[in-house]
Design a protein around this motif. Structure first.
Motif, short mmCIF file in Angstrom:
data_model
loop_
_atom_site.label_atom_id
_atom_site.label_comp_id
_atom_site.label_asym_id
_atom_site.label_seq_id
_atom_site.Cartn_x
_atom_site.Cartn_y
_atom_site.Cartn_z
N GLY A 147 -2.45 1.95 12.59
CA GLY A 147 -3.55 1.57 11.71
C GLY A 147 -4.50 2.69 11.38
O GLY A 147 -5.30 2.58 10.45
N GLU A 148 -4.42 3.81 12.14
CA GLU A 148 -5.33 4.94 11.92
C GLU A 148 -4.57 6.19 11.50
O GLU A 148 -4.84 6.79 10.47
CB GLU A 148 -6.14 5.20 13.19
N PHE A 149 -3.61 6.60 12.32
CA PHE A 149 -2.81 7.79 12.05
C PHE A 149 -1.50 7.67 12.80
O PHE A 149 -1.50 7.34 14.00
CB PHE A 149 -3.56 9.06 12.46
N ASP B 145 -1.71 10.18 6.22
CA ASP B 145 -1.62 8.95 7.01
C ASP B 145 -0.59 9.08 8.14
O ASP B 145 -0.67 8.36 9.13
CB ASP B 145 -1.23 7.77 6.12
N PHE B 146 0.39 9.96 7.97
CA PHE B 146 1.43 10.12 9.01
C PHE B 146 2.04 11.51 8.91
O PHE B 146 1.94 12.18 7.87
CB PHE B 146 2.52 9.04 8.87
N CYS B 147 2.67 11.94 9.99
CA CYS B 147 3.33 13.25 9.96
C CYS B 147 4.33 13.36 11.10
O CYS B 147 4.34 12.55 12.03
CB CYS B 147 2.31 14.38 10.05
N ALA B 148 5.16 14.39 11.01
CA ALA B 148 6.04 14.80 12.10
C ALA B 148 5.93 16.32 12.23
O ALA B 148 6.05 17.03 11.23
CB ALA B 148 7.49 14.40 11.83
N ILE B 149 5.66 16.79 13.44
CA ILE B 149 5.65 18.22 13.72
C ILE B 149 7.04 18.58 14.25
O ILE B 149 7.49 18.03 15.25
CB ILE B 149 4.58 18.60 14.75
N ILE B 150 7.70 19.49 13.56
CA ILE B 150 9.12 19.76 13.82
C ILE B 150 9.29 21.10 14.51
O ILE B 150 8.81 22.14 14.01
CB ILE B 150 9.92 19.74 12.50
N PRO C 149 0.83 -1.21 0.00
CA PRO C 149 0.00 0.00 0.00
C PRO C 149 0.86 1.26 0.00
O PRO C 149 2.02 1.25 0.44
CB PRO C 149 -0.79 -0.11 1.31
N LEU C 150 0.29 2.36 -0.49
CA LEU C 150 0.92 3.67 -0.40
C LEU C 150 0.32 4.43 0.78
O LEU C 150 -0.89 4.43 0.98
CB LEU C 150 0.67 4.48 -1.67
N TYR C 151 1.18 5.08 1.55
CA TYR C 151 0.74 5.94 2.64
C TYR C 151 1.34 7.33 2.42
O TYR C 151 2.47 7.47 1.95
CB TYR C 151 1.16 5.37 3.99
N ASP D 1 4.29 -1.92 4.54
CA ASP D 1 3.44 -3.08 4.79
C ASP D 1 2.17 -2.70 5.53
O ASP D 1 1.13 -3.35 5.37
CB ASP D 1 4.20 -4.13 5.60
N SER D 2 2.25 -1.68 6.39
CA SER D 2 1.09 -1.30 7.19
C SER D 2 1.24 0.13 7.65
O SER D 2 2.32 0.73 7.56
CB SER D 2 0.92 -2.24 8.40
N LYS D 3 0.16 0.68 8.19
CA LYS D 3 0.17 2.06 8.68
C LYS D 3 0.57 2.06 10.16
O LYS D 3 -0.24 2.27 11.06
CB LYS D 3 -1.19 2.72 8.48
N THR D 4 1.86 1.82 10.38
CA THR D 4 2.43 1.83 11.73
C THR D 4 3.78 2.53 11.68
O THR D 4 4.39 2.66 10.61
CB THR D 4 2.64 0.41 12.27
N ARG D 5 4.24 2.98 12.84
CA ARG D 5 5.56 3.60 12.89
C ARG D 5 6.64 2.67 12.36
O ARG D 5 7.49 3.06 11.55
CB ARG D 5 5.90 4.00 14.33
#
Length: 503
Positions: A85-87, A33-38, A2-4, A228-232
């Motif tokens: 799995g969510e964010f 799906d994911f982010c980092a606040i810097i 999958p693409l995230y 593979d999945s939406k995890t760290r």
């Protein structure tokens, strides 16, 4: 895989940016799906506080102190928003350097202490044994003037490089999106092409470097990872493996392989190289170029796709993308929209949001932080296979060349009789797919200098997708570098990470 979609470099009011941290994370969750606040943490070789540089030095040092003052709150809040799995969220902060260029430091772990160092390698070493990478960004600036430093580049600690952000595109001095920030122009020596000419191993990413707390702000830079999945852990593994690519804003779906191995790979291929590229774009494709050792190797012209589609008669029934855009006007402080789009005699297959935050790249003396300035109400309120409802905020376009509009991309299954009916703030705009194949339609809310709505041209599937395969038997060096760049008719782009073919 999958693409995230994510943004690993966004700033808010935790240091010298603007807007609340929680609002920034909520904005990210709305379309990523994911982010980092810097936060901004240090600048080892900051210029001396001489005449003319007082504000520059002061706001940086005040920002560094502000981040340290509530770092525990930042760590706890970022961890609280991480829901596998969510964010997904990552911890990180930034260190400037005139000599080595700016880097942001990321970890998949729950904690990351703030340390200072003379170089990116020094900071990573001080953080050992924690899992940390240093991501170079806005690398195209002048060497020694916070541009990329390829003499000191270390792929072991920097598997990815930010090639596009609100600063512009750092791929080469000839790429679209030049640098116009007051930090100066692009320099080919520090460009990404300068690194690839040296055969440095790196993956491409985009991120916003936006300073008003809005990760993924449309048009300012995003990245895709194949994980593979939406995890760290899964996303971190993909980053280390360089299974990444950069986009300006539209979520252009790409797959790029050599002998079956994905983007970012090093492949033993002394003879035959089988290269495959698949693209599902968000607007009509203008041009696709596959580069080999920085030279165009295969070129696909978007006009060819259109001619082929007409010849095959595929503009009758199928899948189309129609962009609904709203904005314009003179609302410097924001204009609130509430809208619905209904599909008649067809089906709404998917919706992609193109929402922006306030256009802020760097602080200025007249700007004051407001924790709610990034609470813009940009969200989908409901969606079915026949309709979508949303709210959002737009602003007056900063210049005639810089948009501050919002949009939704509707993927519609139907034929030329399928109708798209949009209602926004009491105004209604309707057209059939057949009509939109011939051109767009617009409507204004008021008589003059008014906010406006656009139903863009319908784009048939054959014009926004490609699937190509080629075989290359010409070995040019011990390491031949293949990468791809995609441009849409609306100016949105993708830059796909290289594959390194080893002889």
């Amino acid at each position: 895989m999958p693409l995230y979609w994510g943004d690993l470099h966004n700033h808010c009011g935790i240091s010298y940016g603007f807007g609340g941290l929680e609002n920034a994370l909520l904005a990210a969750k709305g379309q990523l799906d994911f982010c980092a606040i810097i936060g901004h943490a240090s600048w080892f070789d900051i210029p001396e506080r001489t005449e003319g540089l007082e504000y520059l030095v002061d706001f940086h040092k005040e920002g560094f102190a502000k981040l340290r003052g509530h770092w525990d709150y930042v760590i706890d809040t970022v961890n609280r928003f991480n829901v596998p799995g969510e964010f997904v969220t990552f911890q990180g902060y930034e260190a400037h350097s005139s000599r080595y260029g700016d880097h942001h430091f990321l970890t998949p772990d729950d904690e990351l202490p703030i340390v200072e160092g003379e170089s990116p390698a020094d900071i990573v070493a001080k953080l050992a044994p924690r899992r940390v990478i240093a991501v170079p960004h806005h690398v195209g600036y002048t060497p020694g003037y916070r541009g990329g430093n390829w003499d000191s580049f270390n792929a072991a600690i920097s598997p990815i490089v930010e090639v596009y952000s609100k600063h512009g595109c750092g791929m080469s001095d000839q790429s679209l999106y030049p640098y116009y920030h007051d930090m100066g122009p692009r320099d080919s020596r520090s460009s990404v092409y300068g690194a690839l000419a040296r055969k440095h191993r790196l993956g491409f990413v985009g991120s916003t470097d936006h300073h008003a707390g809005y990760p993924g702000s449309y048009g300012d830079g995003r990245l895709a990872v194949m994980a593979d999945s939406k995890t760290r852990e899964a996303i971190w593994e993909a980053i280390l493996a360089r299974r990444t690519y950069a986009v300006t804003g539209d979520k252009i779906q790409c797959s790029f392989t050599l002998n079956g191995m994905p983007m970012g790979s090093e492949v033993q291929a002394a003879s035959e190289r089988n290269v495959e590229l698949r693209v599902s774009a968000c607007d009509r494709i203008d041009k696709v170029v596959v580069y080999k050792n920085l030279q165009p190797w295969k070129v696909i012209n978007g006009d060819r796709l259109s001619v082929a589609g007409i010849r095959e008669g595929s503009e009758k029934a199928g899948v189309y993308k129609v962009r609904v855009e709203m904005g314009w006007g003179n609302a410097k402080n924001g204009f609130a929209w509430n809208g619905t789009a209904d599909i008649r005699h067809g089906k709404l297959a998917s919706v992609e949001t193109c929402f922006r935050g306030r256009s802020v790249l760097a602080p200025s003396p007249e700007m004051k932080d407001d924790p709610t300035m990034n609470a813009l109400g940009n969200r989908l309120l409901g969606q079915s296979d026949r309709s979508v409802e949303w709210s959002c905020t737009t602003f007056k376009n900063p210049t005639t060349l810089h948009p501050h509009t919002a949009a939704l991309i509707l993927e519609v299954e139907g034929d030329e009789s399928t109708e798209i009916n949009v209602r926004l703030n009491g105004a209604e705009l309707s057209a059939t797919v057949g009509e939109l194949l011939g051109g767009n339609v617009t409507r204004h809310l008021q008589a003059y200098n008014s906010e406006a709505i656009v139903l863009h041209r319908a784009v048939p599937q054959h014009a926004y997708t490609i699937a190509e395969a080629w075989t290359d038997t010409a070995v040019e060096s011990e390491c031949d570098v293949y990468h791809a760049e995609i441009r849409q008719m609306n100016g949105q782009c993708a830059w796909i990470s290289p594959i390194y073919a080893l002889a």
